[in-house]
Write an enzyme that holds these catalytic residues in place. Structure first.
Site, short mmCIF file in Angstrom:
data_model
loop_
_atom_site.label_atom_id
_atom_site.label_comp_id
_atom_site.label_asym_id
_atom_site.label_seq_id
_atom_site.Cartn_x
_atom_site.Cartn_y
_atom_site.Cartn_z
N LEU A 230 0.81 -1.21 0.00
CA LEU A 230 0.00 0.00 0.00
C LEU A 230 0.85 1.26 0.00
CD1 LEU A 230 -2.86 1.20 0.19
CD2 LEU A 230 -2.62 1.10 2.69
N ASP A 231 0.57 2.15 -0.98
CA ASP A 231 1.21 3.47 -1.08
C ASP A 231 2.73 3.39 -1.17
OD1 ASP A 231 -1.21 4.83 -1.04
OD2 ASP A 231 -1.24 4.98 1.14
N ALA A 232 3.26 2.29 -1.69
CA ALA A 232 4.71 2.11 -1.73
C ALA A 232 5.21 1.76 -3.12
CB ALA A 232 5.15 1.05 -0.72
#
Length: 286
Positions: A230-232
């Site tokens: 997530l979000d990486a």
């Protein structure tokens, strides 16, 4: 309005060594290709070479299929990863939304003004709040209910709606749902997300409230590819704007939304122009 010249865009990456530029240039020169833009970069950490070339389409004696077939031989010889795309092909973008409107408004405005010359065949939302503005632009809006329990069927419906248009990009324009692993894999390299740049410092709810309490001086946004983490995912674009002690939380939120709109539009444009080359979890943006 004058139509831009049709171009073929070649992107290529391979382990660095001498002679790569010469080999690609030799191939294009032998075919009569007129190079109008070229960029190169070597990542010293990985030893990987990257290039992006734009060639006038009408300078070549053959079409896209033949160019792909012939360049595939060059790429195989050099041992690399490559794409060849045609600027004459219309780009299609499907947008996923929830309730926050700023990114959708911005993208629709850019398309309506001709600044972003793409087709948006569908906007899909897990709330119906943004149906009106979408339909006002003549674009179909699909409302998909996401029950608290059992979201698998909802994501399957979203997957089916997106697949029907085979888009060049899927934009999560403040779509507040976490994609399942299967969709992350299916949309790899096509799905773009936007989020505030406080991460990983201020995780969870109300990040602007947390940042305000800490007296931060910069508010920013990050556009990245969606991955299972997530979000990486690989970062495409980032930017910041200064805030001060007199800024309230609503002021910070407003400035953050302004940056999100700009960063998302830039990232989407660069992706559609094949300016973003991904290697591992890093990007080269030409």
């Amino acid at each position: 309005m004058t139509q831009p010249e049709r171009r073929y865009v070649i992107t290529f990456g391979c382990p660095d060594r001498t002679g790569i530029v010469a080999r690609i240039s030799q191939f294009l020169a032998h075919a009569g290709g007129w190079i109008v833009e070229a960029a190169y970069h070597t990542d010293q950490d990985t030893g990987w070479f990257f290039t992006r070339q734009e060639v006038l389409a009408d300078s070549l004696p053959f079409g896209m299929d033949a160019l792909r077939a012939q360049f595939a031989e060059v790429a195989s010889e050099l041992g690399g990863e490559w794409t060849v795309t045609d600027t004459g092909e219309r780009r299609r973008v499907v947008i996923l939304v929830s309730k926050e409107a700023h990114c959708l408004y911005d993208l629709l405005g850019r398309v309506a003004s001709g600044e972003l010359d793409v087709d948006i065949p569908a906007v899909i939302g897990n709330h119906a709040a943004l149906a009106g503005i979408t339909q006002a632009h003549g674009i179909p809006f699909h409302h998909v209910e996401f029950p608290r329990d059992g979201k698998e069927a909802a994501f399957e419906q979203v997957r089916s709606l997106v697949a029907a248009h085979d888009p060049h990009a899927i934009v999560l324009a403040r779509f507040m749902q976490i994609l399942p692993l299967e969709l992350c894999a299916e949309w790899a390299g096509r799905a773009l997300n936007i989020h505030h740049s406080f991460l990983p410092s201020f995780v969870g709810a109300k990040p602007y409230h947390q940042a305000h309490q800490r007296g931060v001086k910069l508010v920013g946004a990050t556009c990245h590819y969606v991955t299972a983490e997530l979000d990486a995912g690989p970062i495409v674009e980032q930017d910041v704007i200064r805030v001060g002690h007199a800024d309230s939380i609503p002021d910070m939120v407003r400035k953050g939304r302004d940056i999100e709109k700009v960063v998302l539009a830039r990232g989407l444009r660069w992706h559609l122009e094949n300016r973003v080359l991904v290697h591992g979890n890093k990007t080269v943006v030409f």
